[in-house]
Design an enzyme around this catalytic site. Structure first.
Site, PDB file in Angstrom:
ATOM      1  CG  ASP A 283      -1.563  -2.971  10.210  1.00  0.00           C
ATOM      2  OD1 ASP A 283      -0.554  -2.434   9.701  1.00  0.00           O
ATOM      3  OD2 ASP A 283      -1.711  -4.208  10.278  1.00  0.00           O
TER       4      ASP A 283
ATOM      5  CG  ASP B 195       9.323  -6.608   4.426  1.00  0.00           C
ATOM      6  OD1 ASP B 195       9.864  -6.212   3.367  1.00  0.00           O
ATOM      7  OD2 ASP B 195       8.303  -6.091   4.892  1.00  0.00           O
TER       8      ASP B 195
ATOM      9  CD  GLU C 218       0.810  -7.510   9.960  1.00  0.00           C
ATOM     10  OE1 GLU C 218       0.624  -6.280  10.045  1.00  0.00           O
ATOM     11  OE2 GLU C 218       0.353  -8.188   9.027  1.00  0.00           O
TER      12      GLU C 218
ATOM     13  CG  HIS D 262       2.521  -3.469   8.792  1.00  0.00           C
ATOM     14  ND1 HIS D 262       1.279  -3.928   8.418  1.00  0.00           N
ATOM     15  CD2 HIS D 262       3.203  -3.345   7.635  1.00  0.00           C
ATOM     16  CE1 HIS D 262       1.226  -4.068   7.103  1.00  0.00           C
ATOM     17  NE2 HIS D 262       2.376  -3.720   6.596  1.00  0.00           N
TER      18      HIS D 262
HETATM   19  C1  GLP Z   1       3.787  -4.208   3.003  1.00  0.00           C
HETATM   20  C2  GLP Z   1       5.277  -4.166   3.323  1.00  0.00           C
HETATM   21  C3  GLP Z   1       5.654  -2.920   4.061  1.00  0.00           C
HETATM   22  C4  GLP Z   1       5.073  -1.707   3.368  1.00  0.00           C
HETATM   23  C5  GLP Z   1       3.582  -1.812   3.365  1.00  0.00           C
HETATM   24  C6  GLP Z   1       2.902  -0.612   2.731  1.00  0.00           C
HETATM   25  O1  GLP Z   1       3.021  -4.775   4.008  1.00  0.00           O
HETATM   26  N1  GLP Z   1       5.722  -5.311   4.054  1.00  0.00           N
HETATM   27  O2  GLP Z   1       7.064  -2.827   4.130  1.00  0.00           O
HETATM   28  O3  GLP Z   1       5.494  -0.539   4.017  1.00  0.00           O
HETATM   29  O4  GLP Z   1       3.224  -2.969   2.638  1.00  0.00           O
HETATM   30  O5  GLP Z   1       2.962  -0.691   1.357  1.00  0.00           O
HETATM   31  P1  GLP Z   1       2.566   0.481   0.390  1.00  0.00           P
HETATM   32  O6  GLP Z   1       3.736   1.402   0.364  1.00  0.00           O
HETATM   33  O7  GLP Z   1       2.365  -0.188  -0.931  1.00  0.00           O
HETATM   34  O8  GLP Z   1       1.347   1.105   0.909  1.00  0.00           O
END
Ligand code: GLP
Length: 263
Positions: free
Chosen positions: A140, A70, A147, A142
């Site tokens: 959540d 992303d 989402e 995702h």
């Molecule tokens: C963001 C990214 C996700 C990622 C998530 C969790 O929203 N778009 O790809 O998995 O954060 O991030 P973290 O690993 O920092 O908890």
């Protein structure tokens, strides 16, 4: 689904890095190894270990093609919170032999977001699909930016971020949710689950509900990560802290089933 429970974050990251390096090293098909990659704090330890292995000559990225999950809309490459910047800073720039042209990332500055997403899917298909998609997970549930209530068959597209996600991610934007872009380009759940293997990293207390929903809940677009239940090559690598909401039965089951792998 495999769930590999490790004592702590460092061990989880080490396990995942070893797994990925082995997959790259054992790849024998006459085409590149296609690796899907996430940003976030979860993969950082994995990237560190893969960099170490690459520098030590234990794994080569010469024949690896990467696709990131992303990218925020509207952040230029040089913005230190763009995912382009994150990936180069934390991973790509440190590898000794990953060809720059093998790196694929969605362009959040494009004038044609729909076309950009369509071309991304076409490019993945042109390589014969993704061999292994590593992912993180939001609180959540995702994956990437799919989402809650994103279709479980969604493809790469433009996604609106929820207020919750913007609040969570505001820690990187001076704690101001308004500064977090409201939209992103993101692979879909269908894009991820089309991969031969999916490896999701889940670490820490704040992800415990998401882990339980992924594993023990029903398949539901409320928790998009639950689509992994229908994937025949899904692995969750997690730490003890993330297991806090699993039932004792589930926890024991996966420790038991993975025991052979641990010996
Ligand atoms: C963001 C990214 C996700 C990622 C998530 C969790 O929203 N778009 O790809 O998995 O954060 O991030 P973290 O690993 O920092 O908890």
């Amino acid at each position: 689904m495999r769930i590999v429970i490790q004592d702590n974050y460092d061990k989880m990251a080490l396990w995942a890095a070893n797994y990925i390096a082995d997959k790259i090293n054992n790849h024998t098909e006459d085409r590149p190894f296609v690796l899907g990659l996430p940003t976030g704090s979860s993969p950082i330890g994995v990237y560190k270990e893969l960099i170490r292995k690459n520098k030590a000559g234990e794994v080569s990225f010469k024949n690896v093609v990467t696709f990131n999950m992303d990218e925020y809309v509207g952040l230029p490459h040089e913005h230190d919170q763009s995912y382009w910047y994150f990936m180069h800073d934390n991973f790509f720039d440190h590898l000794v032999d990953l060809p720059e042209e093998n790196i694929n990332m969605l362009n959040g500055m494009t004038d044609d977001p729909e076309g950009e997403c369509r071309r991304y899917e076409e490019k993945i298909a042109s390589y014969g699909g993704i061999d292994l998609f590593m992912g993180g997970i939001g609180v959540d549930g995702h994956l990437a930016f799919t989402e809650p209530y994103t279709s479980l068959s969604s493809r790469t597209g433009v996604r609106a971020l929820t207020t919750d996600t913007r609040i969570v991610n505001s820690r990187f934007f001076g704690n101001d949710p308004e500064k977090v872009p409201a939209t992103a380009l993101s692979v879909g759940i269908g894009t991820v689950t089309d991969s031969k293997e999916v490896l999701v990293l889940i670490s820490g207390h704040n992800k415990a509900r998401a882990l339980a929903a992924t594993v023990e809940g029903g398949v539901s677009q409320k928790w998009t990560c639950s689509a992994l239940q229908l994937h025949n090559g899904a692995i969750i690598a997690c730490d003890e802290e993330a297991c806090g909401e699993l039932t004792v039965d589930t926890y024991k089951y996966f420790l038991d089933i993975e025991r052979g792998e641990r010996l």
